[in-house]
Design a protein around this motif. Structure first.
Motif, PDB file in Angstrom:
ATOM      1  N   PHE A  87       2.661  17.207  -5.746  1.00 57.80           N
ATOM      2  CA  PHE A  87       2.448  15.707  -5.110  1.00 57.80           C
ATOM      3  C   PHE A  87       1.034  15.143  -5.200  1.00 57.80           C
ATOM      4  O   PHE A  87       0.258  16.324  -3.750  1.00 57.80           O
ATOM      5  N   PRO A  88       0.421  15.060  -6.500  1.00 52.81           N
ATOM      6  CA  PRO A  88      -0.887  14.562  -5.957  1.00 52.81           C
ATOM      7  C   PRO A  88      -1.449  13.606  -5.001  1.00 52.81           C
ATOM      8  O   PRO A  88      -0.554  13.185  -4.393  1.00 52.81           O
ATOM      9  N   LEU A  89      -2.541  14.039  -4.606  1.00 54.29           N
ATOM     10  CA  LEU A  89      -3.177  12.902  -3.274  1.00 54.29           C
ATOM     11  C   LEU A  89      -3.977  11.843  -4.520  1.00 54.29           C
ATOM     12  O   LEU A  89      -3.691  11.585  -5.755  1.00 54.29           O
ATOM     13  N   GLY A  90      -3.606  10.880  -4.041  1.00 53.33           N
ATOM     14  CA  GLY A  90      -4.307   9.641  -4.205  1.00 53.33           C
ATOM     15  C   GLY A  90      -3.429   8.144  -3.803  1.00 53.33           C
ATOM     16  O   GLY A  90      -2.828   8.224  -2.961  1.00 53.33           O
ATOM     17  N   TYR A 131       1.071  -0.995   0.067  1.00 45.76           N
ATOM     18  CA  TYR A 131      -0.163  -0.153   0.402  1.00 45.76           C
ATOM     19  C   TYR A 131       0.834   1.163   0.009  1.00 45.76           C
ATOM     20  O   TYR A 131       1.618   1.262   0.621  1.00 45.76           O
ATOM     21  N   SER A 132       0.396   1.640  -1.144  1.00 45.91           N
ATOM     22  CA  SER A 132       1.156   3.418  -0.642  1.00 45.91           C
ATOM     23  C   SER A 132      -0.058   4.772  -1.805  1.00 45.91           C
ATOM     24  O   SER A 132      -0.157   3.755  -2.632  1.00 45.91           O
ATOM     25  N   ALA A 133       0.000   5.848  -0.133  1.00 45.48           N
ATOM     26  CA  ALA A 133      -0.798   6.253  -0.632  1.00 45.48           C
ATOM     27  C   ALA A 133      -0.043   7.797  -0.318  1.00 45.48           C
ATOM     28  O   ALA A 133       0.845   8.407   0.850  1.00 45.48           O
ATOM     29  N   ARG A 134      -0.189   9.026  -0.746  1.00 44.65           N
ATOM     30  CA  ARG A 134      -0.949  10.252  -0.420  1.00 44.65           C
ATOM     31  C   ARG A 134      -1.943  11.434   0.209  1.00 44.65           C
ATOM     32  O   ARG A 134      -2.853  11.186  -0.672  1.00 44.65           O
ATOM     33  N   CYS A 135      -1.480  12.063   1.330  1.00 45.86           N
ATOM     34  CA  CYS A 135      -2.870  11.856   1.633  1.00 45.86           C
ATOM     35  C   CYS A 135      -2.254  13.864   2.775  1.00 45.86           C
ATOM     36  O   CYS A 135      -1.487  14.320   2.003  1.00 45.86           O
TER      37      CYS A 135
END
Ligand SMILES: Cc1ncc(C[n+]2csc(CCOP(=O)(O)OP(=O)(O)O)c2C)c(N)n1
Ligand SMILES: Cc1ncc(C[n+]2csc(CCOP(=O)(O)OP(=O)(O)O)c2C)c(N)n1
Ligand code: SF4
Ligand code: SF4
Ligand code: SF4
Ligand code: SF4
Ligand code: SF4
Ligand code: SF4
Ligand SMILES: [Mg+2]
Ligand SMILES: [Mg+2]
Lengths: 362, 74, 194, 255, 362, 255, 194, 74
Positions: free
Chosen positions: D243-246, D179-183
């Motif tokens: 840095f787009p979220l997702g 799992y990898s995400a940016r928030c």
């Protein structure tokens, strides 16, 4: 007289380096010396040099090593944990005899320490060689911004003269205290060409910088381990004979000799003044080179005084070199970090506390 | 009837103003001329009537300086 | 306030990061450099960016200055009660040398000095600063007060130095306000009534 | 009406797993919000008894003291190595690291990437504030091009200092990552999304699938030289553009 | 008697660790000790432990630190350059007082050295603390596979007893020479519970391992820097009083005392035999703990003999501690690496060469 | 016919920039072939006078002695940092590193990735032999799953040791990289392709575009426990299955 | 060959990596362990994987063995002329103690020993090994020759030990060939004529 | 007419056999029972007639033990 500016010890490091021709600096932020890198990041691009913010102190020292092999005057600076991370690199630099300058603005304690606060607990790691292979580095310990400015210049000179890493050891206090500094350029005389430097062979034969490779210079590791070490020992001997520096203050007629270096020597000097005011003949011995250590002069001064009080903001490291020098022939007392006025990072061994100790001993 | 209230702990608040930004109902304002005893501008809960105790100001306060209470009938 | 016949001034300033402790310390030292052969400025502050302990020492002297760290300073400006780790007021209250001077921002520090062998001045600096339009200039008010009390450096020299150091800065628009704060501080001290 | 018994029910306050002590971040710093989020996640997942945190060095250095869980601190950049050993010794526990963008992205990049290469089952909370907060606002690998910091006084120039690290995307390319995400937590809605992502990053570890990684964009008013409110806008306009979220990876099995 | 096997010093390290309950090992390959990691990679998975090949020695030491904080008996091993890379980690371990065992199988020289060959040039980096913060580690220097096997077990015990990093220092020779080793389990007595270990709070209050955090144990850095160091100094003092180990051989009536540690002590012992055969009353003093250093016993033995010959395969590091102990009261001679029979990495200071030196001095 | 004057023209032999000294690799090691390739590339590009090499630690440690160019050696994994300084000091020169898969992929991964992050203009020759040759055949980050090495005696198990590092692909994801390719020299045709790739990787540096990276799959009969000829087959069947050949990035400008 | 009345044997073996220098050294030591209370095996080899200097010392003794490194060994087996860095033959020719034994693989080493105070045996081990079907067993031939010359350990004990150590190994199919090589070496020595 | 020849330097060759593999024309063989004075199996250039001096054996020799010469008429 050259221009006088009001700067702190950190700025004195940066300015001293640029003054003596350093145009390339590699460093990583760490309190209390990030200001050195910040200064360099402003100034070096303006003079056609390069400031490189490394990703860690390991990278800083390997960049420094590369820069030294490239033949440039190069410097890095850090504080205690960062210096620990440089030990492997310093060992390589010492093996390759790559001239360079390393600044350690010490902070207190092992591990994360006390968050970038005052301390002198890097004495052993800096003077005894924390890396493998029994090498030596020159260690210079200034006790004011002016002396920092001057000794940084001298460090560059010594590094090039002896093909060695020269370390300038300051601390939180020296790094951040500001005093008027005269921006004088020190002249030390001519230095040899760096024909060994890697810069593209340019028509000549390829230079190989490899310990087991083609010999590049006297004392190259490739000549064999004994030849290599005999060359080093000879060099270290020459340094020990010519480059010892120290300072004394009212030591001639002293009946108690206070020994201290760097920032502690400042407090000790005040304490000596206070003691003299009370009629106690205290004097001060301040090593400026921690390696080579002023063993003989210190022994003489100690024997003359008959009693030594070591003051250092540490649990006792510098005192070992003092004991070594004094050889048990006069008593050596230690006022270590327990002399601080409080437990916190900002704790300081004040002159009053040193005076107390002086009084106890007389 | 008021649906709830918030309590701002002056000692914890550092005057960042996020609570005021995030209260969608405009219940909190930060008069820049008022400073807490710690020296920070202090938010004021001005519109209790409109507060629905949604809790958002509390979540978004980085200092946990706001407690939000909902009134429930027993 | 000088020791013996040679001129000698020591001041410590203590507060928390953001109050401008170091700004006025350094300003005093740089102004002092125009007058004294020996000047020392020694700041102590933590690793964290804002809100930690912040403290500095300034020494102006005709003679060489050995120790940068002064245990029993001639004078102190205290701008906070305490930080997370350090009981600032308590500590400095005790440290100032007998006969010395303590200047307190009484808008912030509620405590009173318990000693009677020191001269104590309660200056409501933050309150006055707020009235001036910015609680950020409390530090200049306190420096002004110190200058008036000590006569260490004439106010115009400090103002001139301030002008020089702020010349290139993004904050140079604040210069008039800072100068005003200095003068008001000096006035508050001049008119101080226990 | 007034006679009716009205009780007050606490909707929000200091989270249960946050110790009672003042924070030591700057006003408007989002780290405090992220701490709340983590406390809530641990609480809601019911893992407080067997979770172990490891904090890097940076403005998150004090997190170990502020959580009521087992929480250690690490040398700068080395949390993944320490976490590796702890997880190997206590495989039944949930082990996570909290690391800044200097800590993980610069000095600790090798340590972190090698933990991914070794296929460790850990969770990392990555704090991207586009700079070094703790040491006074120097450039980090995540600093935006053109941004002034104390070591890029003329603005970060990609010619000499490169381009920002996109950690969440990089991590997603590694096979052992589940799992990898940016928030962000710069709006309440994003706070909730980030909370779901964080739970997912822990769940992948708990289920033994692989590494879980969450990057938080976090306002740093001090380094950015902005007010807390301006910082929200900076995130919205500048940070999100770079840095787009997702979610960049979310798998339930690896090979 | 326990089973006897024919194993080398490297295998003795691995077996000794497992014998005393170590189930977790973290390491990175480097000559001449990769065999330790290789042994662990075969054995640990079989006993429910974990072998982790780290990506570098830095990672090894941080894993070791993590493992120690997790409350397990943990070990890493490396050789000289790798040890340099561990200095920051060792400093942190010392600050946290995290018990663990580090093995350094030395090789010669600074930098890349002589490719994993014989040498004793890590003495200073290992005994003086190469990292920041003036800490100490226990250093044990075996001179045979059997002693290695035994001292590794002791190292684990001492680490847990004092909450300290214990270093086992061997070298190329001790690491690779094989002798019969009795696989005996040493019993040292009970050890305290590790209530401070991080393993999930499990219903109790969260444990915080942070220097500035909630105090976890006496001497925690969070209690303030003086308290912390006084605790350390007290601990170091207790170790110095109780844990000094050394060995003497024909030293009682010696008129010349040879001082040597580790592998060099083996050659020195042969040389003493040869000298005795020639009627020269030579004797041997062999420190087993390099820190705490057997200062007092060595001084007594040296004073009794009247003359000291130090033999070490280095340019002179151990000799400094000998000189410190002897305080200039009897002459101390050094036979350093120049005593090797050749320049290459495989050069050795043979007993014959030591005998020559003994003869010269008598 | 025999009377005609026949001259011998040398078609092939020791390359001009290879010093006259024996190699010290094992029989059948491809490092020797790659050295030839590099010598030819440097020669053909006419850059011998201003090229500077930096070798990592591994079986390529002796390369500095064998080339007739300026060539330094580095501490294990640190060539990119040293190269960075040299390039910054002599920007007109061509600086490259030669690094094994342990050197670059394990101990040096952080150092290398940070050089990419800083946007250095360097070239790297990456030697992927799926193991640590120099130290006796331990696992490297590139070791194939299931492969026995001295530290994976039961075969590399991805559950505890992760999956192989795909360096060329990883590098290609980094913005400051201008060229990334994976090659072999295990057939003459591949040798020629590899040569073109290597020239390209230098050209990107010389033209100031960005980082150039070439990964070589290289036979290591000793660690693999195979004969030199079997090793060719191993590359063909096993290595290529895990590590596909190709150009993963080739751009003429960045942003 | 023993010193005084107690049994004592020293052997050094020198060659290059891949020749099996260490294999026979360790075998002799392990076999010796069945007979002698004190046994020592000390190998020296470089960091590179193949083809570098490879050398070992074996000592079998009734008494304690202090030094693992022997400058003037009783006996030496020499399997190479020289390596890249080291003049192996030259060095060992000089080092063997007077009265000692030198056994040389004369298929490889062309040089002759110039001393006459040592017993020298030129055994064409590699040649014979090739005839046996593998040049890899030259080392066992040389060990067989040494055992015959020294009587340090009876051949059957060595064979038994070899069987034990090869039992679990992938190479155990080679056991008969290795044993054969040992015996042939012993025979060559028994029938040796200057 | 022979188009060229190759020269194998026994002292450099380590018997890896790659030259034999890569000569598409089968000009080189390695009889495993012949060992060089260094102890390595040695390749033999058995088919000069078929050699076209393409140079491949030379390129692919990791030890630079092969020199390839092309015959050119003057
Ligand atoms: C070895 C070492 N080098 C440098 C430092 C100084 N240091 C402390 S925090 C930090 C960087 C923090 O940046 P980041 O990880 O982005 O965290 P932030 O403060 O932004 O939260 C540095 C360089 C250190 N503690 N240790
Ligand atoms: C700091 C440090 N750690 C370990 C070593 C030992 N060492 C030498 S080469 C090497 C790894 C070599 O592997 P790789 O980079 O893949 O190169 P190869 O030998 O396979 O060509 C190691 C671990 C060293 N020289 N320095
Ligand atoms: S609880 Fe909701 S409505 Fe009430 S003040 Fe807070 S944010 Fe506004
Ligand atoms: S969000 Fe919290 S800290 Fe910020 S102003 Fe509101 S109450 Fe104060
Ligand atoms: S410096 Fe930035 S990250 Fe650090 S506490 Fe302040 S706002 Fe937060
Ligand atoms: S070990 Fe492998 S990489 Fe190293 S020289 Fe031998 S074959 Fe080549
Ligand atoms: S390729 Fe070269 S080294 Fe290999 S067998 Fe042929 S000639 Fe010999
Ligand atoms: S030159 Fe070409 S044809 Fe001739 S032997 Fe070599 S590979 Fe075969
Ligand atoms: Mg950050
Ligand atoms: Mg490799």
């Amino acid at each position: 007289m050259a221009e006088k500016v009001f700067i702190d010890g950190n700025e004195a490091v940066a300015r001293g380096a640029i003054q003596t021709g350093c145009k390339h600096f590699f460093g990583y932020p760490i309190t209390p010396q990030s200001e050195i890198a910040e200064y360099m990041s402003r100034e070096l691009p303006q003079i056609g040099g390069a400031f490189v913010q490394s990703e860690c102190e390991g990278a800083s020292i390997y960049m420094l090593y590369g820069g030294a092999l490239a033949g440039a005057k190069v410097m890095t600076s850090t504080s205690s944990p960062g210096f620990s991370l440089m030990q492997e690199g310093i060992s390589y630099i010492s093996a390759a005899q790559a001239p360079c300058v390393i600044v350690n603005v010490m902070r207190m304690g092992p591990g994360i320490g006390t968050g970038g606060q005052q301390g002198q607990t890097d004495y052993r790691q800096v003077t005894k060689g924390g890396g493998h292979g029994a090498y030596r580095c020159i260690v210079l310990a200034p006790s004011s911004p002016q002396e920092t400015f001057d000794l940084v210049q001298r460090a560059f000179y010594l590094a090039d003269k002896y093909r060695i890493a020269a370390i300038v050891l300051t601390d939180f206090i020296i790094g951040r205290m500001a005093e008027p500094v005269e921006l004088r350029t020190l002249e030390f005389g001519p230095l040899p060409e760096k024909e060994w430097a890697l810069k593209g062979k340019g028509g000549k034969g390829g230079r190989c910088d490899h310990p087991a490779g083609a010999p590049r210079f006297p004392g190259d590791l490739s000549k064999g381990i004994i030849t290599f070490y005999m060359h080093l020992l000879d060099k270290y001997q020459r340094i020990a004979e010519s480059e010892v520096r120290y300072d004394t203050y009212l030591a001639d007629d002293a009946t108690l000799l206070v020994a201290a270096y760097g920032s502690s020597a400042r407090m000790a000097r005040s304490a000596v003044n206070m003691a003299r005011a009370e009629g106690i003949n205290a004097g001060l011995f301040r090593p400026i080179t921690l390696w080579p250590f002023p063993e003989e002069p210190l022994r003489q001064a100690a024997l003359a005084a008959g009693k030594v009080l070591v003051v250092e903001d540490s649990p006792g490291e510098f005192v070992e070199d003092v004991r070594f020098a004094v050889q048990g022939r006069v008593p050596v007392h230690l006022l270590g970090l327990w002399g601080r006025h409080n437990e916190r990072g900002g704790g300081i061994i004040y002159p009053e506390r040193i005076l107390e100790e002086i009084e106890k001993l007389t | 009837m008021d649906r709830g209230e918030i309590v701002i702990q002056e000692g914890l608040c550092r005057g960042c103003g996020l609570c005021a930004v995030f209260c969608a109902r405009g219940c909190i304002v930060i008069p820049q001329d008022k400073v807490s005893f710690k020296g920070y501008p202090i938010p004021i809960f001005v519109e209790q009537e409109r507060c629905n105790a949604c809790g958002v100001c509390g979540w978004m306060c980085p200092e946990y300086a706001i407690e939000v209470y909902k009134y429930v009938e027993r | 306030m000088g020791k013996e016949e040679t001129r000698y001034f020591e001041l410590m300033i203590a507060g928390i990061g953001g109050q401008g402790v170091l700004t006025i310390g350094r300003l005093l030292a740089e102004a002092g450099m125009k007058i004294y052969p020996n000047v020392l400025y020694f700041p102590v502050y933590g690793a964290a960016m804002r809100g930690g302990e912040s403290e500095c020492t300034v020494i102006l002297s005709d003679e060489e200055i050995p120790s940068p760290a002064i245990h029993r300073p001639q004078a102190a400006i205290i701008m906070t009660e305490a930080t997370f780790l350090a009981p600032i007021f308590k500590e400095f209250e005790g440290r100032v040398e007998p006969g010395g001077t303590i200047i307190i921002d009484s808008s912030i520090v509620q405590n009173k000095v318990q000693r009677d062998d020191v001269k104590t001045f309660y200056i409501p600096a933050s309150g006055v600063a707020q009235e001036l339009g910015s609680h950020q200039v409390a530090n200049f008010i306190l420096l002004g007060a110190y200058l008036e009390a000590s006569k260490a450096v004439p106010l115009p020299v400090v103002e001139k130095t301030l002008g020089e150091t702020m010349a290139g800065s993004r904050r140079k628009g604040l210069l008039p306000l800072n100068k005003k704060a200095l003068r008001i501080g000096a006035e508050l001290m001049a008119n101080y009534k226990g | 009406m007034k006679e009716k018994a009205i009780a007050k029910e606490k909707v929000c306050g200091r989270p249960r797993l946050r110790n009672l002590m003042p924070g030591i971040t700057c006003p408007g710093c989002h780290y405090g919000i992220i701490i709340r989020l983590l406390c809530e996640v641990i609480d809601e997942m019911g893992i407080e008894d067997n979770i172990i945190g490891l904090a890097g060095v940076g403005c998150s250095y004090a997190w170990p003291m502020t959580f009521d869980i087992d929480f250690g601190s690490c040398p700068h950049g080395r949390a993944p190595a320490m976490a590796t050993a702890i997880k190997r010794i206590h495989p039944e526990s949930v082990v996570f690291t909290v690391q800044g963008d200097g800590d993980l992205g610069a000095i600790g990049l090798g340590c972190f990437m090698n933990a991914l290469l070794r296929g460790e089952k850990l969770t990392t909370i990555f704090l991207n504030n586009a700079g070094y907060g703790m040491t006074g606002g120097q450039m980090a690998p995540t600093t935006l091009p053109g941004m002034r910091t104390t070591t890029t006084p003329y603005g970060r120039d990609p010619k000499t200092t490169g381009y920002p690290l996109h950690a969440a995307e990089l991590v997603a390319t590694m096979k052992s990552v589940a799992y990898s995400a940016r928030c962000t937590v710069h709006t309440p809605a994003n706070y909730q999304r980030a909370k779901r992502a964080t739970k997912m990053a822990f769940k992948k570890q708990i289920d033994g699938i692989g590494y879980g990684f969450v990057e938080f964009l976090s306002a740093c008013p001090s380094v950015w030289g902005l007010s807390p409110v301006e910082s929200l806008q900076f995130i919205e306009e500048k940070m999100l553009a770079e840095f787009p979220l997702g979610e960049f990876k979310n798998v339930d099995s690896i090979d």
